[in-house]
Design a protein around this motif. Structure first.
Motif, PDB file in Angstrom:
ATOM      1  N   LYS A  33      41.376  61.403  25.135  1.00  0.00           N
ATOM      2  CA  LYS A  33      40.437  60.531  25.843  1.00  0.00           C
ATOM      3  C   LYS A  33      41.307  59.597  26.666  1.00  0.00           C
ATOM      4  N   GLY A  34      41.439  59.913  27.931  1.00  0.00           N
ATOM      5  CA  GLY A  34      42.363  59.152  28.774  1.00  0.00           C
ATOM      6  C   GLY A  34      43.788  59.395  28.323  1.00  0.00           C
ATOM      7  N   HIS A  35      44.509  58.329  28.031  1.00  0.00           N
ATOM      8  CA  HIS A  35      45.907  58.436  27.614  1.00  0.00           C
ATOM      9  C   HIS A  35      46.069  58.360  26.096  1.00  0.00           C
ATOM     10  N   GLU A  36      44.972  58.416  25.357  1.00  0.00           N
ATOM     11  CA  GLU A  36      45.038  58.339  23.896  1.00  0.00           C
ATOM     12  C   GLU A  36      44.568  59.648  23.272  1.00  0.00           C
ATOM     13  N   TYR A  37      45.214  60.005  22.162  1.00  0.00           N
ATOM     14  CA  TYR A  37      44.757  61.158  21.384  1.00  0.00           C
ATOM     15  C   TYR A  37      43.843  60.605  20.302  1.00  0.00           C
ATOM     16  N   VAL A  38      42.619  61.118  20.212  1.00  0.00           N
ATOM     17  CA  VAL A  38      41.601  60.573  19.317  1.00  0.00           C
ATOM     18  C   VAL A  38      41.181  61.630  18.306  1.00  0.00           C
ATOM     19  N   ILE A  39      41.143  61.222  17.034  1.00  0.00           N
ATOM     20  CA  ILE A  39      40.700  62.083  15.936  1.00  0.00           C
ATOM     21  C   ILE A  39      39.483  61.408  15.310  1.00  0.00           C
ATOM     22  N   GLU A  52      43.093  56.548  16.802  1.00  0.00           N
ATOM     23  CA  GLU A  52      43.528  56.632  18.194  1.00  0.00           C
ATOM     24  C   GLU A  52      45.035  56.432  18.249  1.00  0.00           C
ATOM     25  N   TYR A  53      45.724  57.280  19.017  1.00  0.00           N
ATOM     26  CA  TYR A  53      47.177  57.215  19.171  1.00  0.00           C
ATOM     27  C   TYR A  53      47.506  57.150  20.653  1.00  0.00           C
ATOM     28  N   GLY A  54      48.257  56.146  21.053  1.00  0.00           N
ATOM     29  CA  GLY A  54      48.628  56.015  22.457  1.00  0.00           C
ATOM     30  C   GLY A  54      49.856  55.137  22.616  1.00  0.00           C
ATOM     31  N   LEU A  55      50.368  55.074  23.817  1.00  0.00           N
ATOM     32  CA  LEU A  55      51.513  54.231  24.110  1.00  0.00           C
ATOM     33  C   LEU A  55      51.051  52.877  24.629  1.00  0.00           C
ATOM     34  N   SER A  56      51.875  51.859  24.390  1.00  0.00           N
ATOM     35  CA  SER A  56      51.613  50.528  24.925  1.00  0.00           C
ATOM     36  C   SER A  56      51.685  50.588  26.448  1.00  0.00           C
TER      37      SER A  56
END
Length: 97
Positions: A33-39, A52-56
């Motif tokens: 979802k955009g720049h985040e990986y969502v489970i 949600e996993y993403g970079l700062s």
């Protein structure tokens, strides 16, 4: 794949599956979802959990968010920020769940 050192979790973007969840089983889906990986795990009897996993914004830190919601209790969101290091942590052989 998420490797916790003692266990691993593997995901395929867009895949839906039935997984163990609080109170029984739940429907799991994951993807970008955009720049985040969502489970997302929606339990049949129990709370819904979204990770949600993403970079700062500067791209130097990994930011994880865990959102737990239930009809019985107020929802809660936890956020962790991981910074890179040159140190190595002890690592045990992982198991798969």
């Amino acid at each position: 794949m998420l490797d916790y050192g003692t266990s691993r979790r593997t995901f395929t973007p867009g895949q839906h599956s039935v997984v163990s969840a609080e109170g029984g089983v739940g429907d799991q889906s994951s993807g970008w979802k955009g720049h985040e990986y969502v489970i997302e795990v929606k339990a049949q009897q129990g709370p819904s959990v979204t990770e949600e996993y993403g970079l700062s914004p500067d791209g130097k830190e990994l930011v994880t968010k865990l959102h737990i919601s239930s009809g019985e209790l107020p929802a809660v969101t936890l956020m962790r920020v991981y910074r890179p290091t040159d140190e190595s942590a002890p690592h045990q052989l992982p198991t798969s769940d």
